[in-house]
Design an enzyme around this catalytic site. Structure first.
Site, PDB file in Angstrom:
ATOM      1  CG  ASP A 185      -1.941   1.009   1.111  1.00 50.70           C
ATOM      2  OD1 ASP A 185      -2.352   1.570   0.307  1.00 50.70           O
ATOM      3  OD2 ASP A 185      -2.047   1.593   2.394  1.00 50.70           O
ATOM      4  CD  GLU A 431      -0.400  -6.016   7.254  1.00 51.50           C
ATOM      5  OE1 GLU A 431      -1.079  -6.073   6.061  1.00 51.50           O
ATOM      6  OE2 GLU A 431      -1.081  -5.078   7.910  1.00 51.50           O
ATOM      7  CE1 TYR A 484      -4.352   0.161  10.021  1.00 52.23           C
ATOM      8  CE2 TYR A 484      -3.585  -1.957   9.666  1.00 52.23           C
ATOM      9  CZ  TYR A 484      -3.317  -0.636   9.693  1.00 52.23           C
ATOM     10  OH  TYR A 484      -2.185  -0.041   9.521  1.00 52.23           O
ATOM     11  CD  GLU A 520       0.892  -1.574   9.550  1.00 53.69           C
ATOM     12  OE1 GLU A 520      -0.117  -1.265   9.068  1.00 53.69           O
ATOM     13  OE2 GLU A 520       1.791  -1.983   8.982  1.00 53.69           O
TER      14      GLU A 520
HETATM   15  C1  GCB Z   1      -1.508  -2.509   6.476  1.00 54.94           C
HETATM   16  C2  GCB Z   1      -0.029  -2.342   5.834  1.00 54.94           C
HETATM   17  C3  GCB Z   1       0.164  -0.659   5.413  1.00 54.94           C
HETATM   18  C4  GCB Z   1      -1.002  -0.169   5.160  1.00 54.94           C
HETATM   19  C5  GCB Z   1      -2.021  -0.229   6.192  1.00 54.94           C
HETATM   20  C6  GCB Z   1      -3.359   0.430   5.471  1.00 54.94           C
HETATM   21  O1  GCB Z   1      -1.672  -3.293   7.213  1.00 54.94           O
HETATM   22  O2  GCB Z   1       0.796  -2.913   6.595  1.00 54.94           O
HETATM   23  O3  GCB Z   1       1.232  -0.854   4.622  1.00 54.94           O
HETATM   24  O4  GCB Z   1      -0.700   0.993   4.535  1.00 54.94           O
HETATM   25  O5  GCB Z   1      -2.554  -1.365   6.397  1.00 54.94           O
HETATM   26  O6  GCB Z   1      -3.653   1.606   5.830  1.00 54.94           O
HETATM   27  O7  GCB Z   1      -4.233  -0.087   5.182  1.00 54.94           O
END
Ligand code: GCB
Length: 614
Positions: A185, A431, A484, A520
């Site tokens: 991403d 990931e 997330y 994260e």
């Molecule tokens: C993740 C990735 C990161 C993305 C982020 C997102 O899990 O490791 O590279 O930018 O999520 O914002 O989706």
């Protein structure tokens, strides 16, 4: 094993550095097969003689420099060229070794000097170099012409991986139409991203230095190894000095130990009133023709921070004290320059991190410039050093050829960064599809390999998988878990975070008894969008989501939970898609480094954490 060392170029009484940054001639090879440059041997003549060129700044990504959408999205070979005068004394003195070094170029590079190929290198984000002494001595009066061709095409065997897909439906796509598919991403910025240098060393020179540090009570120990290239019959003198330049200890020979009485340890920012304490280790080598007659000298001075890292079932220890990561994930990313090295940006980012109360960051998702790590050493900012192993999602990128390259990238990364006290852990990937069966062998091999390269640091990779699915879990020293909740799943349902996040942590801890870092978490916020009660994409939602995560962190903090790294420090560019509104907006700062509401929330929290955990 790699050939030779990769010490950061440094000036000393015996070494000189000449930066080749500025404007280079540039052309993207837009020919149908993207191969005209090689067919017509563009490196043999001046680039201006084989076609039109434009001016391109180095260092910078080329993508955002012009108004041309084809160059922004270009895939294939681009050509850089510049002429440089080499000082006459470098040429006339046969005892001088002249090296051409590229700090990083993305992704595959080939380098020529005066039309002769001097090196090639696979992989962005890491330096490569070539000795060019004999070449420049061939035509001593002519300027030296440097040509660098760089190709950003990603395959299943590159890091990060990618694939090119040709669209064959001629009713919908013109002939030769293709797209690059990637599973990471961020925008695949390309070009010469870090400085290009010429530097000299004496022919008989210090090629590599490794240090490992330890302490007992008040006494520090620096164990060192030095390798010299280019001759034999040398004497090595090693002197350790404190920050004020006072003598501390000395030794001779290519390996040994230095004892430091009343040691001042290297401490993280906010954990000690004097963070980032660095000694300097001066390595002096003399080559003799015979006893007493010096042929050549060389001096290299390495900053050394004395500290230890240990991991228990529940804690991450720096100098035997529990360390709690309150930090950020970053990108090397900004307007116009893309991933190009830029001092004002770097210093601004450090100032923002200090303002926030950040004590650590992860180099998501690739190695950052060495100058950044040197600043971390000096300021006491702790680093999780990540290799470009991101987007390993396709089962075919677990094959042997991909693994072999991944191992080489770890060799290069450890070789470059092994001496930084700020680097406390290696991350071999972000990931990956670690739930796939081949992931077990892949990560076992990769992690064992990294541990063999460096016995002093823990190794991890960053996972998004659940504990019962993740095949590489048994091999990591610290669990780095991304999640997330209430963003990609259960969208808008902040109320599920306490339950889902605690369950996630408990599952990981129960299965492996390892300390856990939230590597994260976050939510996109478009700056200036407001809504109360909070809705996704507003600054209020980003704040509320962070707050719910923090409540869970605080419950687990005294158990096995050792750190939190927000995604992300700043907004950054991605490829185009319906999930991204001109890039990823999970920054707590905008891409221009202005604060969103979340920056103030985090600042309050981090300073409080510094008082409670520091
Ligand atoms: C993740 C990735 C990161 C993305 C982020 C997102 O899990 O490791 O590279 O930018 O999520 O914002 O989706």
């Amino acid at each position: 094993p790699l050939d030779g060392g990769m010490l950061f170029p440094q000036e000393s009484s015996f070494r000189e550095v000449k930066e080749l940054n500025g404007l280079w001639d540039f052309r993207a090879d837009g020919s149908p097969n993207r191969n005209e440059g090689f067919e017509k041997a563009w490196y043999k003549r001046r680039l201006t003689e084989t076609g039109p060129v434009i001016e391109m700044p180095v260092p910078a990504s080329y993508n955002d420099i012009t108004q041309d959408p084809t160059l922004r999205d270009f895939i294939g070979w681009v050509w850089y060229e510049r002429e440089v005068f080499v000082p006459a004394r470098w040429i006339s003195d046969e005892g001088t070794r002249v090296v051409l070094r590229v700090g990083s170029a993305h992704y595959y590079s080939i380098v020529w000097v005066n039309g002769e190929k001097v090196t090639e290198h696979e992989g962005g984000h890491l330096p490569f170099e070539a000795e060019i002494s004999s070449l420049i001595r061939k035509e001593p009066t002519k300027p030296c012409r440097i040509t660098i061709a760089v190709n950003n095409t990603l395959t299943l065997e590159t890091l990060p991986p990618g694939t090119i897909q040709y669209m064959n439906d001629s009713s919908r796509y013109p002939d030769g139409f293709f797209v690059q598919n990637i599973d990471f991403d961020f925008f695949n910025y390309a070009g010469i991203h870090r400085s290009v240098l010429l530097y000299t060393t004496p022919k008989v020179h210090v090629d590599d230095i490794s240090v490992e540090t330890n302490f007992m009570d008040n006494t520090g120990l620096v164990r060192y190894k030095v390798s010299v290239q280019g001759g034999f019959n040398n004497t090595l003198n090693i002197t350790l000095m404190d920050k004020d330049g006072h003598f501390v200890a000395s030794s001779t020979g290519s390996s040994g130990g230095l004892k430091v009485v009343d040691v001042k340890l290297w401490w993280p920012y906010l954990m000690h009133e004097n963070p980032g304490y660095l000694y300097s280790m001066k390595v002096r080598q003399h080559a003799h023709r015979h006893v007493g007659v010096f042929l050549q000298c060389d001096v290299y001075t390495l900053p050394v921070g004395i500290r230890t890292i240990n991991v228990t079932n529940t804690q991450f220890l720096i100098n035997n004290k529990p360390f709690y990561f309150h930090g950020v994930n970053k990108h090397e990313d900004s307007d116009i320059r893309g991933r190009g090295f830029d001092w004002p940006l770097i210093v601004k980012d450090f100032n923002l991190m200090k303002w926030l109360g950040v004590n650590s960051f992860r180099t998501s998702h690739y190695p950052y410039a060495e100058e950044i790590l040197q600043m971390c050493d000096r300021h006491g900012i702790v680093v999780i050093d990540e290799c470009p192993g991101v987007g390993i999602k396709d089962i075919r990128s677990f094959r042997n050829a991909s693994l072999s390259h991944h191992l080489v990238v770890m060799d290069e990364l450890v070789r470059r960064d092994k001496n930084h006290p700020s680097v406390v852990m290696w991350s071999v990937a972000n990931e990956p599809a670690s739930e796939m069966p081949p992931a077990e062998f892949y990560f076992k091999t990769l992690i064992e390999h990294t541990k063999a390269l460096d016995q002093t640091r823990p190794v991890t990779y960053v996972t998004i998988a659940a504990a019962d699915m993740d095949k590489g879990g048994p091999y990591v020293d610290v669990v780095c878990a991304n999640s997330y909740f209430a963003w990609y799943f259960d969208q808008g349902r902040l109320d599920i975070i306490p339950l889902q996040l605690s369950t996630h942590f408990e599952n990981w801890y129960r299965k492996y008894q390892r300390p856990i870092i939230q590597s994260e978490y976050g939510a996109d916020a478009v700056p200036g969008l407001h809504m109360d009660p909070p809705m996704m994409f507003t600054e209020e939602y980003q704040n509320a989501l962070l707050q719910s995560y923090h409540d869970v962190f605080d419950q687990k903090r005294n158990q096995y939970f050792v750190g939190e790294l927000i995604w992300n420090f700043a907004d950054f560019m991605t490829s185009q898609g319906i999930y991204r509104v001109v890039g990823n907006k999970k920054g707590i700062f905008t891409r221009q480094r202005q604060p969103k509401a979340a920056a103030f929330l985090l600042r309050k929290r981090y300073w409080r954490l510094a008082n409670e955990t520091g």
